[in-house]
Design a protein around this motif. Structure first.
Motif, PDB file in Angstrom:
ATOM      1  N   ASP A   1       4.822 -17.061  -5.167  1.00 21.80           N
ATOM      2  CA  ASP A   1       4.166 -16.926  -3.845  1.00 21.80           C
ATOM      3  C   ASP A   1       4.399 -15.534  -3.268  1.00 21.80           C
ATOM      4  OD1 ASP A   1       3.255 -19.498  -3.965  1.00 21.80           O
ATOM      5  OD2 ASP A   1       4.742 -20.331  -2.576  1.00 21.80           O
ATOM      6  N   ARG A   2       5.644 -15.052  -3.366  1.00 20.13           N
ATOM      7  CA  ARG A   2       5.948 -13.728  -2.806  1.00 20.13           C
ATOM      8  C   ARG A   2       5.161 -12.644  -3.538  1.00 20.13           C
ATOM      9  NH1 ARG A   2      12.124 -11.701  -2.509  1.00 20.13           N
ATOM     10  NH2 ARG A   2      11.800 -11.403  -4.745  1.00 20.13           N
ATOM     11  N   LEU A   3       5.017 -12.799  -4.868  1.00 18.72           N
ATOM     12  CA  LEU A   3       4.245 -11.825  -5.650  1.00 18.72           C
ATOM     13  C   LEU A   3       2.791 -11.779  -5.167  1.00 18.72           C
ATOM     14  CD1 LEU A   3       4.312 -10.010  -8.350  1.00 18.72           C
ATOM     15  CD2 LEU A   3       3.128 -11.952  -9.367  1.00 18.72           C
TER      16      LEU A   3
ATOM     17  N   ILE B   1       6.720  -6.278   1.429  1.00 16.27           N
ATOM     18  CA  ILE B   1       6.004  -6.120   0.159  1.00 16.27           C
ATOM     19  C   ILE B   1       7.010  -5.683  -0.897  1.00 16.27           C
ATOM     20  CG2 ILE B   1       4.161  -4.869  -1.051  1.00 16.27           C
ATOM     21  CD1 ILE B   1       3.085  -4.091   1.764  1.00 16.27           C
ATOM     22  N   LYS B   2       7.097  -6.433  -1.990  1.00 14.35           N
ATOM     23  CA  LYS B   2       8.003  -6.003  -3.071  1.00 14.35           C
ATOM     24  C   LYS B   2       7.178  -5.107  -3.994  1.00 14.35           C
ATOM     25  CE  LYS B   2      11.631  -7.890  -6.042  1.00 14.35           C
ATOM     26  NZ  LYS B   2      12.694  -6.970  -5.631  1.00 14.35           N
ATOM     27  N   SER B   3       6.986  -3.891  -3.553  1.00 12.05           N
ATOM     28  CA  SER B   3       6.065  -2.987  -4.254  1.00 12.05           C
ATOM     29  C   SER B   3       6.767  -2.213  -5.355  1.00 12.05           C
ATOM     30  CB  SER B   3       5.433  -2.009  -3.263  1.00 12.05           C
ATOM     31  OG  SER B   3       6.260  -0.876  -3.107  1.00 12.05           O
TER      32      SER B   3
ATOM     33  N   ASN C   1       6.942   0.806  -5.503  1.00  8.87           N
ATOM     34  CA  ASN C   1       7.412   2.063  -4.953  1.00  8.87           C
ATOM     35  C   ASN C   1       8.766   1.874  -4.275  1.00  8.87           C
ATOM     36  OD1 ASN C   1       7.845   4.423  -3.548  1.00  8.87           O
ATOM     37  ND2 ASN C   1       5.657   4.847  -3.481  1.00  8.87           N
ATOM     38  N   TYR C   2       9.828   2.173  -5.022  1.00  5.97           N
ATOM     39  CA  TYR C   2      11.187   1.940  -4.524  1.00  5.97           C
ATOM     40  C   TYR C   2      11.916   3.230  -4.157  1.00  5.97           C
ATOM     41  CZ  TYR C   2      12.435  -2.966  -4.382  1.00  5.97           C
ATOM     42  OH  TYR C   2      12.572  -4.273  -3.979  1.00  5.97           O
ATOM     43  N   LEU C   3      11.158   4.327  -4.004  1.00  7.59           N
ATOM     44  CA  LEU C   3      11.835   5.606  -3.763  1.00  7.59           C
ATOM     45  C   LEU C   3      12.765   5.586  -2.565  1.00  7.59           C
ATOM     46  CD1 LEU C   3       9.334   8.487  -4.558  1.00  7.59           C
ATOM     47  CD2 LEU C   3      11.566   8.038  -5.572  1.00  7.59           C
TER      48      LEU C   3
ATOM     49  N   ALA D   1      18.682  -3.150   8.679  1.00  8.21           N
ATOM     50  CA  ALA D   1      17.541  -3.814   8.047  1.00  8.21           C
ATOM     51  C   ALA D   1      18.007  -4.645   6.848  1.00  8.21           C
ATOM     52  CB  ALA D   1      16.509  -2.774   7.610  1.00  8.21           C
ATOM     53  N   GLU D   2      18.569  -3.989   5.861  1.00  7.30           N
ATOM     54  CA  GLU D   2      19.028  -4.673   4.644  1.00  7.30           C
ATOM     55  C   GLU D   2      19.799  -3.663   3.805  1.00  7.30           C
ATOM     56  OE1 GLU D   2      15.837  -5.895   1.997  1.00  7.30           O
ATOM     57  OE2 GLU D   2      14.688  -4.082   2.397  1.00  7.30           O
ATOM     58  N   CYS D   3      20.066  -3.999   2.539  1.00  6.68           N
ATOM     59  CA  CYS D   3      20.673  -3.028   1.624  1.00  6.68           C
ATOM     60  C   CYS D   3      19.581  -2.515   0.686  1.00  6.68           C
ATOM     61  CB  CYS D   3      21.824  -3.672   0.862  1.00  6.68           C
ATOM     62  SG  CYS D   3      23.218  -4.084   1.940  1.00  6.68           S
ATOM     63  N   THR D   4      19.953  -1.701  -0.303  1.00  2.08           N
ATOM     64  CA  THR D   4      18.928  -1.064  -1.137  1.00  2.08           C
ATOM     65  C   THR D   4      18.214  -2.069  -2.037  1.00  2.08           C
ATOM     66  OG1 THR D   4      20.362  -0.506  -3.004  1.00  2.08           O
ATOM     67  CG2 THR D   4      20.303   1.059  -1.189  1.00  2.08           C
ATOM     68  N   ALA D   5      18.921  -3.124  -2.454  1.00  2.00           N
ATOM     69  CA  ALA D   5      18.287  -4.160  -3.286  1.00  2.00           C
ATOM     70  C   ALA D   5      18.855  -5.539  -2.981  1.00  2.00           C
ATOM     71  CB  ALA D   5      18.461  -3.831  -4.765  1.00  2.00           C
ATOM     72  N   ASP D   6      19.382  -5.698  -1.772  1.00  2.39           N
ATOM     73  CA  ASP D   6      19.984  -6.969  -1.363  1.00  2.39           C
ATOM     74  C   ASP D   6      19.794  -7.153   0.139  1.00  2.39           C
ATOM     75  OD1 ASP D   6      21.557  -7.819  -3.840  1.00  2.39           O
ATOM     76  OD2 ASP D   6      22.347  -5.806  -3.555  1.00  2.39           O
TER      77      ASP D   6
ATOM     78  N   GLY E   1      11.810 -10.351   2.292  1.00  5.19           N
ATOM     79  CA  GLY E   1      12.115 -11.787   2.441  1.00  5.19           C
ATOM     80  C   GLY E   1      12.756 -12.283   1.156  1.00  5.19           C
ATOM     81  N   GLY E   2      14.044 -12.052   1.006  1.00  2.00           N
ATOM     82  CA  GLY E   2      14.753 -12.367  -0.238  1.00  2.00           C
ATOM     83  C   GLY E   2      14.735 -13.865  -0.516  1.00  2.00           C
ATOM     84  N   ILE E   3      14.560 -14.200  -1.792  1.00  2.56           N
ATOM     85  CA  ILE E   3      14.583 -15.615  -2.191  1.00  2.56           C
ATOM     86  C   ILE E   3      16.017 -16.139  -2.067  1.00  2.56           C
ATOM     87  CG2 ILE E   3      14.047 -17.247  -4.058  1.00  2.56           C
ATOM     88  CD1 ILE E   3      11.540 -15.689  -3.033  1.00  2.56           C
ATOM     89  N   THR E   4      16.989 -15.310  -2.388  1.00  2.00           N
ATOM     90  CA  THR E   4      18.397 -15.711  -2.229  1.00  2.00           C
ATOM     91  C   THR E   4      18.720 -15.855  -0.741  1.00  2.00           C
ATOM     92  OG1 THR E   4      18.726 -14.172  -4.059  1.00  2.00           O
ATOM     93  CG2 THR E   4      20.689 -15.228  -3.173  1.00  2.00           C
ATOM     94  N   ARG E   5      18.206 -14.932   0.059  1.00  4.77           N
ATOM     95  CA  ARG E   5      18.386 -15.000   1.517  1.00  4.77           C
ATOM     96  C   ARG E   5      17.916 -16.353   2.020  1.00  4.77           C
ATOM     97  NH1 ARG E   5      15.022 -14.215   5.943  1.00  4.77           N
ATOM     98  NH2 ARG E   5      15.848 -13.025   7.726  1.00  4.77           N
TER      99      ARG E   5
ATOM    100  N   GLY F   1      21.237 -11.453  -3.247  1.00  8.01           N
ATOM    101  CA  GLY F   1      20.130 -10.984  -4.079  1.00  8.01           C
ATOM    102  C   GLY F   1      20.101 -11.789  -5.362  1.00  8.01           C
ATOM    103  N   THR F   2      18.972 -11.749  -6.046  1.00 10.11           N
ATOM    104  CA  THR F   2      18.812 -12.519  -7.276  1.00 10.11           C
ATOM    105  C   THR F   2      19.875 -12.164  -8.306  1.00 10.11           C
ATOM    106  OG1 THR F   2      16.469 -12.846  -6.904  1.00 10.11           O
ATOM    107  CG2 THR F   2      17.195 -12.887  -9.196  1.00 10.11           C
ATOM    108  N   GLY F   3      20.124 -10.869  -8.492  1.00  5.43           N
ATOM    109  CA  GLY F   3      21.126 -10.454  -9.470  1.00  5.43           C
ATOM    110  C   GLY F   3      22.531 -10.672  -8.948  1.00  5.43           C
TER     111      GLY F   3
END
Ligand code: PMP
Length: 296
Positions: free
Chosen positions: A49-51, A148-150, A152-154, A181-186, A207-211, A245-247
């Motif tokens: 759904d998020r994708l 958006i989990k795009s 573009n992660y710069l 806001a959040e962390c870089t990947a969490d 909108g993290g799935i783990t969150r 986060g997922t990882g």
């Protein structure tokens, strides 16, 4: 290793995409990172759904239905015969010309990779980790919605570089108003006076799935969960802090910008939530059927 590429499972060596793919040229596309635990794909429907939500906002028409995409993930995991694996699902705008015009890209590229995951060391969970605040701010929603989990992660990568330079694995990212806001990947949570708090998504968080799994667990336990606004002052003075986060799953945070959080040890609620999360992720999820999936 077999990779799903545009409808076919092909050996890793043959899984190649064009240098004209706009995912490569411009970061034009979106992705998901998903975990499989003992043959159960954790919250697969939420990831799919998020994708599709990311793709919709990017005006990117994924050439597969939700059901077909779900099947592609299940097939890729089954074909690789792995019960514990990390799945990377990528949809890019596809190949076009050297201009940015997405209308020149006739067909999005769809890739599913099921690969081994490199996990954080156990020490992080036993002792907690330290964070720093990055000077780079999270991109404001007016420019590119962080939900958006795009591809573009710069923005996040620049913050990650700062984290590593400071000897940390993660960094806190503030929004342009200076709020967390959040962390870089969490995603980030705190416990304060018996309440669980996390930045509202409109503060600039994915909108993290783990969150959302952690929020579900906490609510089932009868805890008060507050999706709110917070500044660094709230983090420094929290009773407990952790990221999700997922990882990473749930990682205790014991130090932020050289301030000790709580008593400097992983907090009891953090560990209780981690325990509950680890039970949930092995019991819930889409089951992979590990029978005949042919390479095509
Ligand atoms: N924020 C960002 C920027 C992320 O890239 C991620 C995913 N690694 C998360 C938060 C956590 O999301 P999830 O729990 O869905 O992995």
């Amino acid at each position: 290793m077999l990779i799903y590429l545009d409808g076919k499972l092909v050996p890793k060596e043959e899984a190649k995409i064009s240098v004209f793919d706009h995912g490569f040229l411009y970061g034009d596309g979106c992705f998901e990172g998903i975990r499989v635990y003992d043959g159960n794909i954790f919250r697969l429907e939420e990831h799919i759904d998020r994708l599709y939500e990311s793709a919709k906002t990017l005006a990117l028409d994924i050439p597969l239905s939700h059901a077909e995409m779900t099947q592609a993930v299940l097939d890729t995991v089954a074909a690789n015969q792995k019960r514990d694996v990390y799945v990377r699902l990528v949809v890019s705008r596809g190949f076009g010309d050297l201009g940015i015009d997405p209308d020149k890209c006739p067909k999005p590229t769809v890739v599913v990779i099921a690969d081994d995951i490199s996990l954080y060391p156990q020490k992080f969970y036993d002792e907690g980790i330290a964070l720093v605040t990055a000077s780079v701010r999270r991109i404001p929603m007016q420019c590119l919605d962080p939900r958006i989990k795009s591809l573009n992660y710069l923005n996040n990568i620049l913050a990650k570089i700062e984290a590593k330079k400071a000897g940390c694995v993660e960094a806190i990212m503030l929004n342009i108003r200076g709020r967390v806001a959040e962390c870089t990947a969490d995603n980030l949570f705190i416990m304060k006076n018996g309440e669980l708090k996390t930045p509202d998504l409109l503060e600039g968080a994915l909108g993290g799935i783990t969150r959302s799994a952690v929020i579900d667990i906490a609510e089932q336990k009868g805890m008060i969960v507050d999706e709110t606004r917070m500044g660094l002052h709230d983090i420094y003075n929290a009773d407990e802090c952790f990221l999700t986060g997922t990882g990473a799953e749930i990682v205790p945070v014991v130090n932020v910008d050289q301030r000790i959080i709580g008593d400097g040890k992983p907090g009891p609620v953090t560990m209780e939530l981690l325990d509950a999360y680890r039970t949930l992720r092995t019991t819930e999820g889409a089951k992979v059927q590990y029978d005949a999936v042919e390479a095509g």
